[in-house]
Design a protein around this motif. Structure first.
Motif, PDB file in Angstrom:
ATOM      1  N   ASN A   1       3.476   6.990  17.592  1.00  0.00           N
ATOM      2  CA  ASN A   1       3.167   8.518  17.232  1.00  0.00           C
ATOM      3  C   ASN A   1       4.509   8.252  16.107  1.00  0.00           C
ATOM      4  OD1 ASN A   1       2.651  10.958  16.246  1.00  0.00           O
ATOM      5  ND2 ASN A   1       3.534  11.743  18.057  1.00  0.00           N
TER       6      ASN A   1
ATOM      7  N   THR B   1       6.789   9.525  -2.626  1.00  0.00           N
ATOM      8  CA  THR B   1       6.084  10.307  -3.524  1.00  0.00           C
ATOM      9  C   THR B   1       6.727  11.186  -4.546  1.00  0.00           C
ATOM     10  OG1 THR B   1       4.469   9.637  -1.929  1.00  0.00           O
ATOM     11  CG2 THR B   1       4.039  11.605  -3.209  1.00  0.00           C
TER      12      THR B   1
ATOM     13  N   ALA C   1       4.101   6.266  13.336  1.00  0.00           N
ATOM     14  CA  ALA C   1       2.832   7.282  12.044  1.00  0.00           C
ATOM     15  C   ALA C   1       4.286   7.731  11.520  1.00  0.00           C
ATOM     16  CB  ALA C   1       2.206   7.353  12.668  1.00  0.00           C
ATOM     17  N   ASN C   2       5.043   9.054  12.367  1.00  0.00           N
ATOM     18  CA  ASN C   2       5.387  10.139  11.664  1.00  0.00           C
ATOM     19  C   ASN C   2       6.579   9.062  10.458  1.00  0.00           C
ATOM     20  OD1 ASN C   2       4.495  12.209  13.039  1.00  0.00           O
ATOM     21  ND2 ASN C   2       5.373  12.222  14.471  1.00  0.00           N
ATOM     22  N   ASP C   3       7.361   8.107  11.135  1.00  0.00           N
ATOM     23  CA  ASP C   3       8.337   7.316  10.310  1.00  0.00           C
ATOM     24  C   ASP C   3       8.183   7.380   9.035  1.00  0.00           C
ATOM     25  OD1 ASP C   3      10.076   7.867  12.274  1.00  0.00           O
ATOM     26  OD2 ASP C   3      10.211   5.859  12.965  1.00  0.00           O
ATOM     27  N   TYR C   4       6.637   6.778   8.659  1.00  0.00           N
ATOM     28  CA  TYR C   4       5.887   6.266   8.099  1.00  0.00           C
ATOM     29  C   TYR C   4       5.253   7.360   6.805  1.00  0.00           C
ATOM     30  CZ  TYR C   4       6.420   0.616   9.560  1.00  0.00           C
ATOM     31  OH  TYR C   4       7.169   0.096   9.508  1.00  0.00           O
ATOM     32  N   THR C   5       5.002   7.578   7.438  1.00  0.00           N
ATOM     33  CA  THR C   5       4.985   9.169   7.101  1.00  0.00           C
ATOM     34  C   THR C   5       5.335  10.055   5.587  1.00  0.00           C
ATOM     35  OG1 THR C   5       2.979   9.426   8.295  1.00  0.00           O
ATOM     36  CG2 THR C   5       3.356  11.593   6.924  1.00  0.00           C
ATOM     37  N   GLU C   6       7.212   9.975   6.522  1.00  0.00           N
ATOM     38  CA  GLU C   6       8.071  10.672   5.661  1.00  0.00           C
ATOM     39  C   GLU C   6       8.753   9.861   5.210  1.00  0.00           C
ATOM     40  OE1 GLU C   6      11.274  11.444   9.386  1.00  0.00           O
ATOM     41  OE2 GLU C   6      10.162  12.989  10.257  1.00  0.00           O
ATOM     42  N   GLU C   7       8.520   8.720   5.363  1.00  0.00           N
ATOM     43  CA  GLU C   7       9.162   7.390   4.116  1.00  0.00           C
ATOM     44  C   GLU C   7       7.983   7.304   2.971  1.00  0.00           C
ATOM     45  OE1 GLU C   7       9.734   3.284   4.856  1.00  0.00           O
ATOM     46  OE2 GLU C   7      11.054   3.733   7.483  1.00  0.00           O
ATOM     47  N   LEU C   8       6.816   7.969   2.755  1.00  0.00           N
ATOM     48  CA  LEU C   8       5.377   7.436   2.378  1.00  0.00           C
ATOM     49  C   LEU C   8       6.082   9.070   1.700  1.00  0.00           C
ATOM     50  CD1 LEU C   8       2.712   6.199   0.585  1.00  0.00           C
ATOM     51  CD2 LEU C   8       2.264   7.681   2.799  1.00  0.00           C
ATOM     52  N   GLN C   9       5.983  10.650   1.863  1.00  0.00           N
ATOM     53  CA  GLN C   9       6.397  11.516   1.695  1.00  0.00           C
ATOM     54  C   GLN C   9       7.750  11.641   0.340  1.00  0.00           C
ATOM     55  OE1 GLN C   9       4.519  14.016   1.352  1.00  0.00           O
ATOM     56  NE2 GLN C   9       5.557  15.661   0.246  1.00  0.00           N
TER      57      GLN C   9
END
Length: 79
Positions: free
Chosen positions: A59, A73, A62-70
Motif C-alpha cells: 500500500n 502529470t 503504491a501510494n508513493d508511485y501514485t504521488e510521483e505520477l501525480q
C-alpha cells in the motif's frame, strides 16, 4: 502358530503387555497432537502478521508511485 496361541492365551501376561503398549501409543499420539495444534496456531498467527506487513508495504509503495505520477502529470501540464 505359537504366537497365535500366545495371543489367545488366558494367562493375562501378554494382555497386560499389549495394554501397556497401547497405552503408550495413545499417550504419544496425544502429545504429538497437542504440539501439532499448538504449532499450527502459532504458524497461522505468524502468517497473518506477515500478510499484514506485506499489505502495508504494498500500500505504501503504491501510494508513493501514485504521488510521483501525480507530480509528473502536474509538471507536464498544458503548454
Amino acid at each position: 502358530m505359537k504366537l497365535l496361541k500366545k495371543l489367545m492365551s488366558n494367562k493375562g501376561q501378554l494382555s497386560m503387555e499389549v495394554g501397556v503398549l497401547v497405552a503408550a501409543a495413545v499417550l504419544v499420539a496425544i502429545i504429538a497432537g497437542y504440539y501439532y495444534v499448538k504449532n499450527a496456531g502459532t504458524a497461522a498467527k505468524t502468517a497473518g502478521k506477515q500478510a499484514e506487513n506485506f499489505t502495508k508495504t504494498l500500500n505504501e509503495t503504491a501510494n508513493d508511485y501514485t504521488e510521483e505520477l501525480q507530480t509528473v502529470t502536474n509538471n507536464l501540464g498544458p503548454e
